[in-house]
Design an enzyme around this catalytic site. Structure first.
Site, PDB file in Angstrom:
ATOM      1  N   CYS A 155      13.324  24.572   3.040  1.00 13.29           N
ATOM      2  CA  CYS A 155      12.484  25.556   1.808  1.00 13.29           C
ATOM      3  C   CYS A 155      11.525  24.423   1.150  1.00 13.29           C
ATOM      4  CB  CYS A 155      13.395  26.229   0.801  1.00 13.29           C
ATOM      5  SG  CYS A 155      13.783  27.031   1.767  1.00 13.29           S
ATOM      6  N   MET A 156      10.626  24.450   0.200  1.00 12.88           N
ATOM      7  CA  MET A 156       9.620  24.378  -0.548  1.00 12.88           C
ATOM      8  C   MET A 156      10.201  22.880  -1.885  1.00 12.88           C
ATOM      9  SD  MET A 156       6.393  24.494  -3.553  1.00 12.88           S
ATOM     10  CE  MET A 156       5.438  25.379  -2.019  1.00 12.88           C
ATOM     11  N   ASP A 157      11.573  23.647  -1.782  1.00 15.66           N
ATOM     12  CA  ASP A 157      12.913  22.662  -3.378  1.00 15.66           C
ATOM     13  C   ASP A 157      13.901  22.623  -2.759  1.00 15.66           C
ATOM     14  OD1 ASP A 157       9.942  24.111  -4.925  1.00 15.66           O
ATOM     15  OD2 ASP A 157      10.965  25.223  -4.280  1.00 15.66           O
TER      16      ASP A 157
ATOM     17  N   HIS B 245      -5.794  -6.653  13.315  1.00 19.59           N
ATOM     18  CA  HIS B 245      -4.627  -5.913  13.139  1.00 19.59           C
ATOM     19  C   HIS B 245      -3.854  -5.666  14.925  1.00 19.59           C
ATOM     20  CE1 HIS B 245      -1.723  -3.878  10.935  1.00 19.59           C
ATOM     21  NE2 HIS B 245      -2.015  -2.327  11.350  1.00 19.59           N
TER      22      HIS B 245
ATOM     23  N   ARG C 230       1.459 -11.083   7.437  1.00 18.10           N
ATOM     24  CA  ARG C 230       1.026  -9.405   6.691  1.00 18.10           C
ATOM     25  C   ARG C 230       2.504  -8.504   6.720  1.00 18.10           C
ATOM     26  NH1 ARG C 230      -3.340  -9.327   9.072  1.00 18.10           N
ATOM     27  NH2 ARG C 230      -2.775  -6.890   9.544  1.00 18.10           N
TER      28      ARG C 230
ATOM     29  N   TYR D 181      14.759  31.095   5.122  1.00 21.11           N
ATOM     30  CA  TYR D 181      13.676  31.159   5.261  1.00 21.11           C
ATOM     31  C   TYR D 181      13.553  31.747   7.288  1.00 21.11           C
ATOM     32  CZ  TYR D 181      11.314  31.130   1.283  1.00 21.11           C
ATOM     33  OH  TYR D 181      11.117  31.294  -0.280  1.00 21.11           O
TER      34      TYR D 181
ATOM     35  N   ARG E  41     -10.658   0.658  15.102  1.00 21.61           N
ATOM     36  CA  ARG E  41     -10.103   1.174  14.407  1.00 21.61           C
ATOM     37  C   ARG E  41     -10.990   0.700  13.229  1.00 21.61           C
ATOM     38  NH1 ARG E  41      -4.392   2.258  11.321  1.00 21.61           N
ATOM     39  NH2 ARG E  41      -4.870  -0.306  10.949  1.00 21.61           N
TER      40      ARG E  41
ATOM     41  N   LYS F 173       0.548  -1.120   0.141  1.00 21.62           N
ATOM     42  CA  LYS F 173      -0.048  -0.079   0.128  1.00 21.62           C
ATOM     43  C   LYS F 173       1.105   1.314  -0.320  1.00 21.62           C
ATOM     44  CE  LYS F 173      -0.698  -0.105   5.275  1.00 21.62           C
ATOM     45  NZ  LYS F 173      -0.907   0.228   6.408  1.00 21.62           N
TER      46      LYS F 173
END
Length: 373
Positions: free
Chosen positions: A308-310, A163, A219, A261, A131, A33
């Site tokens: 940072c983002m990048d 589980h 599993r 930043y 759950r 998954k």
């Protein structure tokens, strides 16, 4: 020339599954998954099957159908199914489905009618995770309805499963309590005439530490990818993922230079800064700011300032670093390099989250085995 990449060692995945397989008499379902925990669902699935897994596990119907579209024919179980999905497509593609309520069971009966074949069902009992799964009070009614549907030829009850809450803490009291609840649920099912082909509850941790929880099928998930569910124990597994990038820019700066930043990091001496083109858009957690470990040529550094983002910035001191040099965020830990476990410890999370974050469309996966795609 590559800029940034996630490398996946498929041989390591196969070897990890073979290691898990050698420790049990039960069949092995490799859980793929979440796009194979960030490693790529289809290549990871094929590598796991090559290592001895005979089942595959996913959450969603779309994931299961994706395996079928790739040509994989081994048994597949999908267990996270919201109301109204086209379950008949799963039935038509030999996908096993999980039911934990009368409503879900009714949808599966209808799906079998639409597909003109019995739906293969695994009934899930909640043994304490609170759950998915039927409660102990609701369990008899679910089993009775499933038994009737099976007698009518509408479904085939393939498995009963559950589980664990806390199997990654061997010896925790919840483990035995859940096993008792699971055995009670199996006894209820037997009294109602249901004897499933497969009983399964063991995740990676229980596969590695609780042979009494193996039943007919285990599993493993995170262990397939070489990461241990139990801190401090490796169990002979090898991490399959490496995340790295080439340094984009270096610059010499004086003491007192604010970095990234908000200037949450300031240099305390004349030093070299190295800019690495990976950021939170690529999977680097923003809360790794000022704590995430990165290695260059075997020398560890810590992210300087905010992620940072990048990109991220490293303060590499006087190490001779140049654009194009490779910065490794994490990998198998060879030669003392940082691992996903190191990253998890640095930001107070689990190794699962670290690897699953990576593999964005911007950063290509590269497979070190001819079976990779």
């Amino acid at each position: 020339m590559w800029q940034a990449e996630v490398r996946v060692d498929l041989d390591a995945i196969s070897a990890n599954v073979a290691r898990l397989r050698s420790g049990t008499r039960a069949a092995v379902m490799a859980v793929v998954k979440g796009d194979g925990y960030g490693h790529g669902m289809v290549p990871a699935a094929r590598a796991a099957l090559a290592g001895g897994a005979t089942w595959l596990g996913v959450c969603t119907l779309d994931e299961a159908l994706g395996l079928r579209r790739s040509g994989i024919t081994s048994p597949v179980l999908a267990w996270l199914l919201a109301p109204g999905l086209p379950l008949h497509e799963g039935v038509a593609n030999d996908i096993d489905l999980s039911a934990a309520s009368l409503g879900q069971l009714d949808e599966m009966i209808t799906a079998g009618q639409q597909a003109q074949r019995p739906t293969r069902v695994h009934l899930k009992i909640d043994t304490g995770l609170s759950r998915g799964g039927a409660t102990a009070d609701d369990w008899p009614a679910l089993v009775e309805a499933a038994a009737k549907a099976q007698a009518d030829g509408a479904i085939e009850i393939v498995g009963i499963w559950s589980h664990f809450v806390y199997a990654d803490a061997p010896g925790h009291e919840t483990i035995d309590r859940q096993l008792d609840a699971f055995r009670d649920a199996l006894a209820v099912a037997e009294r109602l005439g249901v004897r499933p082909q497969l009983r399964h509850i063991a995740n990676s941790a229980a596969t590695l530490t609780r042979p009494d929880a193996h039943f007919d099928l285990v599993r493993p998930g995170i262990a397939v990818y070489g990461l241990s569910p139990i801190p401090g124990e490796t169990f002979g597994l090898r991490p399959a993922m490496t995340a790295r990038a080439r340094i984009m820019l270096t610059k010499r700066v004086p003491a007192g230079t604010g970095v990234s930043y908000g200037h949450t990091y300031t240099t305390d001496r004349e030093t070299t800064l190295a800019v690495v083109p990976l950021g939170y858009a690529d999977g680097v957690p923003r809360h790794a700011s000022n704590v995430g470990p990165v290695a260059i040529d075997g020398v560890r550094h810590t992210i300087a300032g905010r992620v940072c983002m990048d990109q991220v910035v490293l303060d590499v001191g006087d190490q001779p670093v140049a654009p194009g040099d490779v910065a490794t965020l994490f990998g198998p830990g060879d030669n003392g390099g940082p691992t996903a476990d190191d990253w998890a410890a640095a930001i107070d999370t689990i190794n699962y989250e670290i690897v699953t974050r990576f593999g964005s469309t911007r950063v290509p996966r590269v497979y070190d085995n001819k079976d990779g795609e």
